[in-house]
Design a protein around this motif. Structure first.
Motif, PDB file in Angstrom:
ATOM      1  N   GLU B 237       0.817  -1.222   0.000  1.00 41.42           N
ATOM      2  CA  GLU B 237       0.000   0.000   0.000  1.00 41.42           C
ATOM      3  C   GLU B 237       0.846   1.266   0.000  1.00 41.42           C
ATOM      4  O   GLU B 237       0.338   2.353  -0.260  1.00 41.42           O
ATOM      5  CB  GLU B 237      -0.965   0.013   1.200  1.00 41.42           C
ATOM      6  CG  GLU B 237      -0.316   0.073   2.581  1.00 41.42           C
ATOM      7  CD  GLU B 237      -0.024  -1.312   3.167  1.00 41.42           C
ATOM      8  OE1 GLU B 237       0.376  -2.205   2.401  1.00 41.42           O
ATOM      9  OE2 GLU B 237      -0.186  -1.486   4.392  1.00 41.42           O
ATOM     10  N   MET B 461      -6.679   3.830 -10.778  1.00 35.74           N
ATOM     11  CA  MET B 461      -5.611   3.950  -9.768  1.00 35.74           C
ATOM     12  C   MET B 461      -5.316   5.422  -9.492  1.00 35.74           C
ATOM     13  O   MET B 461      -5.160   5.826  -8.339  1.00 35.74           O
ATOM     14  CB  MET B 461      -4.347   3.232 -10.241  1.00 35.74           C
ATOM     15  CG  MET B 461      -4.491   1.734 -10.375  1.00 35.74           C
ATOM     16  SD  MET B 461      -4.812   0.875  -8.813  1.00 35.74           S
ATOM     17  CE  MET B 461      -3.155   0.778  -8.140  1.00 35.74           C
ATOM     18  N   VAL B 465      -6.505   5.618  -5.640  1.00 32.68           N
ATOM     19  CA  VAL B 465      -5.511   5.195  -4.639  1.00 32.68           C
ATOM     20  C   VAL B 465      -4.214   5.978  -4.781  1.00 32.68           C
ATOM     21  O   VAL B 465      -3.136   5.459  -4.567  1.00 32.68           O
ATOM     22  CB  VAL B 465      -5.218   3.674  -4.687  1.00 32.68           C
ATOM     23  CG1 VAL B 465      -6.325   2.896  -4.018  1.00 32.68           C
ATOM     24  CG2 VAL B 465      -4.973   3.186  -6.086  1.00 32.68           C
ATOM     25  N   ARG B 469      -6.596   9.022  -0.167  1.00 28.90           N
ATOM     26  CA  ARG B 469      -7.405   7.809  -0.244  1.00 28.90           C
ATOM     27  C   ARG B 469      -8.479   7.846   0.839  1.00 28.90           C
ATOM     28  O   ARG B 469      -8.247   8.405   1.920  1.00 28.90           O
ATOM     29  CB  ARG B 469      -6.526   6.570  -0.011  1.00 28.90           C
ATOM     30  CG  ARG B 469      -5.372   6.458  -0.985  1.00 28.90           C
ATOM     31  CD  ARG B 469      -4.334   5.448  -0.529  1.00 28.90           C
ATOM     32  NE  ARG B 469      -3.282   5.320  -1.550  1.00 28.90           N
ATOM     33  CZ  ARG B 469      -2.240   4.516  -1.452  1.00 28.90           C
ATOM     34  NH1 ARG B 469      -2.084   3.758  -0.376  1.00 28.90           N
ATOM     35  NH2 ARG B 469      -1.344   4.462  -2.413  1.00 28.90           N
ATOM     36  N   ILE B 474     -10.994   3.653  -2.230  1.00 29.64           N
ATOM     37  CA  ILE B 474     -10.248   2.395  -2.367  1.00 29.64           C
ATOM     38  C   ILE B 474     -11.197   1.263  -2.765  1.00 29.64           C
ATOM     39  O   ILE B 474     -10.870   0.430  -3.617  1.00 29.64           O
ATOM     40  CB  ILE B 474      -9.490   2.046  -1.069  1.00 29.64           C
ATOM     41  CG1 ILE B 474      -8.513   3.163  -0.688  1.00 29.64           C
ATOM     42  CG2 ILE B 474      -8.710   0.743  -1.254  1.00 29.64           C
ATOM     43  CD1 ILE B 474      -7.912   3.014   0.698  1.00 29.64           C
ATOM     44  N   ALA B 477     -11.825   1.357  -6.334  1.00 32.37           N
ATOM     45  CA  ALA B 477     -10.703   0.777  -7.084  1.00 32.37           C
ATOM     46  C   ALA B 477     -10.733  -0.747  -7.023  1.00 32.37           C
ATOM     47  O   ALA B 477     -10.531  -1.422  -8.043  1.00 32.37           O
ATOM     48  CB  ALA B 477      -9.378   1.309  -6.537  1.00 32.37           C
ATOM     49  N   VAL B 478     -10.979  -1.289  -5.835  1.00 30.04           N
ATOM     50  CA  VAL B 478     -10.996  -2.752  -5.689  1.00 30.04           C
ATOM     51  C   VAL B 478     -12.048  -3.365  -6.617  1.00 30.04           C
ATOM     52  O   VAL B 478     -11.786  -4.353  -7.320  1.00 30.04           O
ATOM     53  CB  VAL B 478     -11.283  -3.148  -4.218  1.00 30.04           C
ATOM     54  CG1 VAL B 478     -11.557  -4.648  -4.099  1.00 30.04           C
ATOM     55  CG2 VAL B 478     -10.110  -2.760  -3.328  1.00 30.04           C
ATOM     56  N   ALA B 521      -4.412  -2.232  -3.539  1.00 28.52           N
ATOM     57  CA  ALA B 521      -5.681  -1.655  -3.090  1.00 28.52           C
ATOM     58  C   ALA B 521      -6.203  -2.391  -1.857  1.00 28.52           C
ATOM     59  O   ALA B 521      -6.674  -1.758  -0.896  1.00 28.52           O
ATOM     60  CB  ALA B 521      -6.698  -1.701  -4.225  1.00 28.52           C
TER      61      ALA B 521
END
Lengths: 256, 584
Positions: B237, B461, B465, B469, B474, B477-478, B521
């Motif tokens: 991270e 991204m 992230v 953030r 996040i 993004a995941v 992420a």
């Protein structure tokens, strides 16, 4: 063959805003022995901002039109030396050449650098180039029997003496712009001489004599005809022809 | 398929790989496999310098350097490793000088040193001149010098060989490295390299961001290869965003520009860093400066019609100083922006720069299978690895140092291990995974394109992230990465040939980026605190009670074949320094 055309990829709603994009034709020398023994020219039309790099244009083609287009690249800002190519007849780095600087009104011709065997599209066999580099002993050689415990001393003036030739990124733009190299691949070529210069004129080095002997060879520095193509081609602004002249002078006087 | 046998195989020929090769070649039969010609590696793009407490120009010592490294990393640094880094820095620089590196010199002929962000005298008292440099092309000089010495020693290179898989064999319940599977770009042929030791030195993975200083080729191939084989990834991270990338392009403009007196300004011409870091101002640590720039932009004080950048102002510096100390970056401004830095400020924005996390290793470069167990025969060094000397935020000039110190250590350790170890048996069909991967891509009739998925990955991204953030971003993004991973299964390539098939390799690289983006992420989501390069707006403070620990991410495959990421944690090694609030 029909010219593949890349559609504009502007965001919707921006149509009325002044578009920075222009239409440019890339005319690329294609060669793939898996497909044909003959090299051919292929045109691609792309929409591109003139402030972008030729490398960006090649990526638009590879990523959106024809994935088989093959070229080397890595850093994309003129440091790694991967993407030397012949752009409008002149050796340049594709990542350091902006579209606006090479007259986008006419087709932009892109060919592999000359004098090295073409393997596929813009990819050439770099081995002879690196062999010539290795042949000039491009590393520090000292006579010290005992290594000093601290750094060797070198004055700022002595350090400055070979600064220009330390900038070389081994892209081969100079060597493959040299008419002597085109006609006779045995010639060491400017890049190898530049890298020999970098050590010949380094006050810490003790092997200048050996390197000068290597470059005194029939395929060495005397083959240079001072056409300045190499200096024009160098993307790092190294005064290549001057460096070669300094090596020639050192050979005549044997005084460094 | 060809099978080769070497004592030591090194994956990657940047700074860490070649530094390792110089040691390993002296001690064992060594091969270096590299997807680029060695001098093309991104070590060459590093600019500012290499830190070492030589004390050539003023008082300095390795203990101060250790402290600065620990503090710079927001106390997530393993302090035993940082001490080694700082102590061995001195010999590392001297080694390079003896190999021929043309450092800038003092009037007395010593290696010259200059100031850099976060490096201080006596535990933060004042800036110190610790960075050994060669103009603003120190990385270029290191890469060239190491390659020159590899030529001198006759190091055996396999150029344009892509390592696509790590071979691990279980022997008496112990996972051991047996070698690697590589793909030869020129021919499309698959090679098995059996080796007693394998060293990964394949660099970072910054290409999962859109605006990045990283090369196109920095796609985390090494991290992905070992992760797929059950090796964890540590602290993924933590990613560094360098404050000064060229606007929209991300090309790096060295911190040395501010070290030489450059100033960051917003659209009103205000020197805004005075507000955020009253003492260090423009030379505060990179994470602090990057957050400050984005705060200015978010609050409407960004420059340009879209207010999406700020200025790096060098116009008050004498042109002679720019020519002598910053020749390359001023040329970048001229080439790519058409801007004359003598007279006009340069538009910049933070750029994704460096992965603090990576393959976990101990201080010998040995890769860890969990918090303590070493994988015999497997090593890593450089940006691909996490020792951890950088913790939550790397100091400028500590990465060129890292590759030299730990490249050398890994090279020695791997070769010495190889000299007393036997070859590990290969599994039944070691090439099976790679063959299947290549055939699937070559024969795919899917409708997804590599470039489209990569663009969408980079956009999510950057949006979610990056410097700021939250749980919300996040999670976005995941979810997006999961969707892209699904779509990736349906990706097709146009070049079906064997010769120089870079279309195929870009597709494989994208798969690596997707895997690593997911690890990043997921690791970021679980770290509910702010530390160094990881800033959570919903948890803006550092939380030493719950999060003074390294993240260890493992790939898990369920009985039904579903993949997931399991997070575990590893204690931070603390020796001399207790965590304190980090102020500059």
């Amino acid at each position: 063959m029909a010219t593949p055309v890349l559609e504009k990829t502007e965001p919707a709603g921006s149509a009325s805003a002044a578009s920075p994009y222009i239409t440019v034709t890339f005319r690329i020398r294609r060669f793939n022995p898996e497909v044909s023994a003959e090299a051919t020219w292929q045109d691609f039309q792309i929409e591109i901002d003139p402030k972008e790099r030729v490398l960006d244009g090649l990526h638009k083609i590879k990523w959106d039109l024809d994935g088989s287009l093959t070229f080397r690249r890595s850093c994309a800002h003129g440091i790694c030396g991967s993407d030397a190519m012949r752009i409008n007849g002149k050796n340049r780095l594709a990542c350091k050449t902006l579209i606006k600087d090479i007259n986008p009104e006419k087709p932009i011709t892109i060919e592999p650098i000359k004098g090295l065997t073409v393997l596929k599209d813009l990819v050439v066999d770099m081995e002879p180039f690196f062999q010539a580099y290795r042949d000039v002993m491009p590393f520090l050689i000292t006579k010290d029997t005992n290594e000093p415990t601290r750094e060797r001393l070198q004055s700022p003036e002595d350090r400055e003496r070979f600064d220009d030739t330390t900038k070389c990124i081994l892209c081969a733009a100079c060597t493959t712009s040299c008419p002597v190299f085109w006609n006779d691949g045995q010639y060491f070529g400017p890049a190898a001489i530049v890298n020999a210069h970098r050590f010949i004129f380094d006050s810490r080095d003790d092997a200048a004599e050996q390197r000068l002997e290597i470059l005194n060879d029939k395929d060495g520095v005397w083959r240079c005809r001072t056409t300045f193509n190499c200096t024009d081609a160098c993307p790092r602004g190294i005064e290549v022809t001057k460096a070669i002249a300094e090596v020639k002078r050192a050979l005549i006087t044997r005084r460094l | 398929m060809k099978i080769h046998k070497y004592d030591t195989v090194i994956v990657g020929a940047g700074g860490a790989g070649m530094r390792a090769a110089i040691e390993a070649t002296k001690r064992s039969r060594t091969a270096v496999l590299t997807k680029l010609y060695p001098t093309r590696s991104h070590t060459g793009a590093a600019q500012g310098g290499m830190a070492a407490a030589l004390a050539n120009v003023e008082e300095d010592n390795w203990e101060w350097h250790t402290f600065d490294t620990v503090k710079g990393g927001d106390y997530l640094v393993d302090q035993d490793a940082a001490e080694i880094l700082a102590k061995e820095a001195i010999d590392s620089v001297l080694d390079l000088e003896k190999m021929g590196l043309p450092f800038n010199r003092t009037p007395d002929g010593l290696i010259d040193q200059r100031r850099f962000g976060g490096h201080s005298r006596n535990h933060g008292e004042a800036p110190v001149r610790r960075s050994c440099y060669a103009a603003d092309r120190t990385g270029h000089m290191i890469l060239q010098t190491l390659y020159q010495n590899c030529v001198k020693q006759g190091v055996e290179f396999f150029n344009e060989f892509y390592v696509l898989d790590q071979i691990i064999t279980e022997v008496d319940g112990v996972k051991k490295s047996a070698g690697v599977v590589a793909y030869e770009l020129a021919t499309g042929e698959i090679h098995i390299f059996r080796a007693k030791s394998v060293i990964y030195a394949s660099g970072g993975c910054g290409k999962f961001f859109k605006v990045t200083s990283n090369a196109h080729t920095l796609t985390g191939d090494g991290q992905a290869a070992v992760f797929r084989r059950g090796i964890p990834l540590e602290d993924m991270e933590f990613f560094q965003f360098h404050p000064t990338g060229i606007w929209r392009m991300g090309i790096l403009l060295t911190e040395g520009a501010r070290g030489e007196g450059g100033i960051l300004r917003n659209k009103d011409g205000e020197r805004f860093m005075e507000k955020y870091a009253p003492v260090m101002k423009d030379l505060a640590s990179r994470d602090v400066v990057s957050r400050s720039i984005y705060t200015e932009i978010r609050e409407g004080r960004g420059c340009g019609p879209e207010g999406d950048h700020v200025y790096l102002d060098l116009t008050h510096l004498p042109p002679e100083q720019l020519d002598a100390k910053l020749p390359d970056i001023t040329e970048f401004a001229r080439t790519y922006l058409g801007i004359e830095p003598y007279t006009d400020p340069i538009p910049i924005q933070p750029t994704a720069h460096y992965a603090m996390g990576g393959i976990p290793t101990n201080v010998m470069g040995e890769v860890l299978a969990d918090n303590t167990t070493v994988v015999p025969g497997l090593y890593a060094a450089g940006e691909v690895a996490c020792v951890s000397v950088h913790g939550a935020n790397r100091l400028g000039t500590n990465s060129l140092l890292d590759i030299n110190v730990f490249g050398k250590r890994a090279g020695i350790a791997a070769a010495e291990y190889a000299s007393q170890a036997d070859f590990v048996e290969l599994p039944g069909d070691p090439e099976a995974f790679v063959v299947e991967q290549i055939e699937r891509l070559r024969s795919s009739t899917g409708t997804e394109r590599v470039a489209t998925i990569r663009r969408e990955l980079q956009e999510t991204m950057d949006a979610n992230v990056m410097v700021f953030r939250t749980e919300q971003t996040i999670k976005t993004a995941v979810e997006k990465i999961a969707e892209l991973k699904q779509r990736y299964k349906n990706v097709a390539i146009q070049d079906k040939g064997k010769r120089f098939n870079t279309d195929l390799l870009e597709a494989i690289e994208l798969g690596n980026l997707l895997d690593l983006a997911e690890v990043m992420a997921v690791s970021a989501l679980a770290r509910k605190e702010s530390r160094g390069g990881h800033y959570r707006e919903d948890y803006p403070n550092r939380d030493d009670v719950n999060f003074m620990r390294h993240t260890m991410a493992y790939r898990e495959v369920g009985a039904d074949g579903t993949e997931s990421i399991r997070l575990d944690y590893k204690p931070v090694v603390q020796t001399r320094y207790q965590p304190m609030e980090r102020k500059y």
